[in-house]
Design an enzyme around this catalytic site. Structure first.
Site, mmCIF file in Angstrom:
data_model
loop_
_atom_site.group_PDB
_atom_site.id
_atom_site.type_symbol
_atom_site.label_atom_id
_atom_site.label_comp_id
_atom_site.label_asym_id
_atom_site.label_seq_id
_atom_site.Cartn_x
_atom_site.Cartn_y
_atom_site.Cartn_z
ATOM 1 N N CYS A 112 0.833 -1.223 0.000
ATOM 2 C CA CYS A 112 0.000 0.000 0.000
ATOM 3 C C CYS A 112 0.857 1.259 0.000
ATOM 4 O O CYS A 112 0.330 2.366 -0.150
ATOM 5 C CB CYS A 112 -0.924 0.013 1.207
ATOM 6 N N HIS A 252 -2.251 6.786 4.552
ATOM 7 C CA HIS A 252 -2.907 5.677 3.861
ATOM 8 C C HIS A 252 -4.246 5.404 4.559
ATOM 9 O O HIS A 252 -4.328 5.359 5.788
ATOM 10 C CB HIS A 252 -2.002 4.449 3.914
ATOM 11 N N ASN A 282 -10.401 0.978 1.973
ATOM 12 C CA ASN A 282 -8.962 0.861 1.742
ATOM 13 C C ASN A 282 -8.729 0.462 0.285
ATOM 14 O O ASN A 282 -9.026 -0.667 -0.097
ATOM 15 C CB ASN A 282 -8.396 -0.190 2.704
#
Ligand code: UT7
Length: 325
Positions: A112, A252, A282
């Site tokens: 990520c 994030h 996400n």
């Protein structure tokens, strides 16, 4: 001269899956998902949609927003963990869809943290004068690797793409500092057991759902905030700035509790931290560029603002980049 961001764009699929929809798929509840993650809905691709088309749209918007044409791009970097095809990746499909001339391209896989890693890579390549205009895209089609029978993971993820065009900046603008890290000992906290060359897909692996993303949620959770905290401080040190100089932090977007923990650790006002995971969930490498594009378009982030982008993810990788927009 470092790289500055001259245009951004993003794409979210039209189809949405709400927490109520997920209640019909697995043993979960809207209350559990909102309390434990902060997520209410997410965008997912229809079965007939091609993942790299999200990147083509996000990339085209970023190029247009920069006042450029696809032929001006001289390098395409696509940060993604789950490309259209393991070989040749996603980059060729995106380059073809955008109509890039003969610009080189490659997929960058860094969990990520891919977009944050990509910003640092693009900055280095631009500083070295190898390339003038880099199109960096973060994109993920997580719905295609999610086990929709596993309530521990399927409530967390969404699909999307975000893009930025970078070109040489002037003094005290653009990417001012970066800090990238990794911890290989934690490599199996997030992984897909089958489908790679170590364990190619077989009928048994498919029957066992081994080609879906597996995650040790609490292990990831424990590490996330400390990692982003360290990376943020270190990237600010490189930039010669401190938290008081920062206008916005874009972490994030994994879990609102991780973001709250980061806010407490950094001791920054919550209203300086940009979140959109309530409606986007996400989206892995896409989460930061989508949030950046939205915040630039709605006027939250303005030219001259100092923005820290920080992420963690599979690998594990983590890092932060400080940018004067
Ligand atoms: O981009 C990086 C990727 N991943 C992440 O960032 C994920 C990081 N981790 C997390 O966000 C959290 O660990 C989760 C949201 C995945 C889980 O939250 P948690 O507070 O750590 O919950 P838990 O795993 O400790 O589970 C608590 C309980 C368990 O039940 P028991 O054993 O206490 O009876 C789970 O089985 O919640 C249960 N549970 C659920 N219940 C309803 C787990 N998932 C669900 C669910 N709905 N979807």
């Amino acid at each position: 001269m470092g790289a500055r961001i001259v245009g951004t764009g993003s794409h979210l699929p039209e189809k949405q899956l709400t927490n109520a929809d997920l209640e019909r798929l697995v043993d979960t509840s809207d209350e559990w998902i909102v309390q434990r993650t902060g997520i209410r809905t997410r965008h997912v691709l229809e079965d007939c949609e091609i993942p790299s088309e999200m990147s083509v749209d996000a990339g085209a918007r970023a190029i247009e927003n920069a006042g450029l044409s696809p032929r001006d791009v001289d390098l395409l970097l696509i940060a993604t963990n789950f490309p259209d095809m393991i070989c040749p990746g996603s980059a060729p499909f995106i380059a073809e869809g955008l109509g890039l001339a003969e610009a080189p391209f490659f997929d960058l896989k860094a969990g990520c943290s891919g977009f944050v890693y990509g910003l640092a890579v693009a900055d280095g390549l631009i500083r070295s004068e190898l390339y003038q205009r880099v199109l960096l895209i973060g994109a993920e089609a997580l719905s295609r690797v999610t086990d929709w029978t596993d309530r521990q993971t399927c409530v967390l993820f969404g699909d999307g793409a975000g893009a930025a065009v970078l070109e040489p900046g002037g003094d005290d603008e653009g990417i001012l500092g970066a800090a990238l890290y990794a911890d290989a000992k934690k490599s199996l906290l997030l992984h897909m057991p089958s489908g790679g060359t170590r364990a190619p897909a077989t009928s048994e692996s498919v029957a066992g759902n081994d080609h879906f993303l597996k995650m040790e949620g609490s292990g990831v959770f424990r590490n996330a905030a400390p990692m982003m905290e360290k990376a943020t401080h270190d990237a600010l040190d490189v930039a010669g700035l401190d938290l008081g100089d920062v206008d916005w932090i874009i972490p994030h977007q994994a879990n609102v509790r991780i973001i709250d923990a980061l806010i407490r650790r950094l001791d920054v006002p919550a209203d300086r931290v940009i979140t959109n995971l309530e409606r986007v969930a996400n989206t892995s490498t896409a989460s930061i560029p989508i949030a950046l594009d939205e915040a630039l378009r709605d006027g939250t982030i303005r030219r001259g603002d100092v923005v820290v982008m920080t992420a963690f993810g599979a690998g594990v990788t983590y890092g932060a980049v400080v940018v004067r927009i």
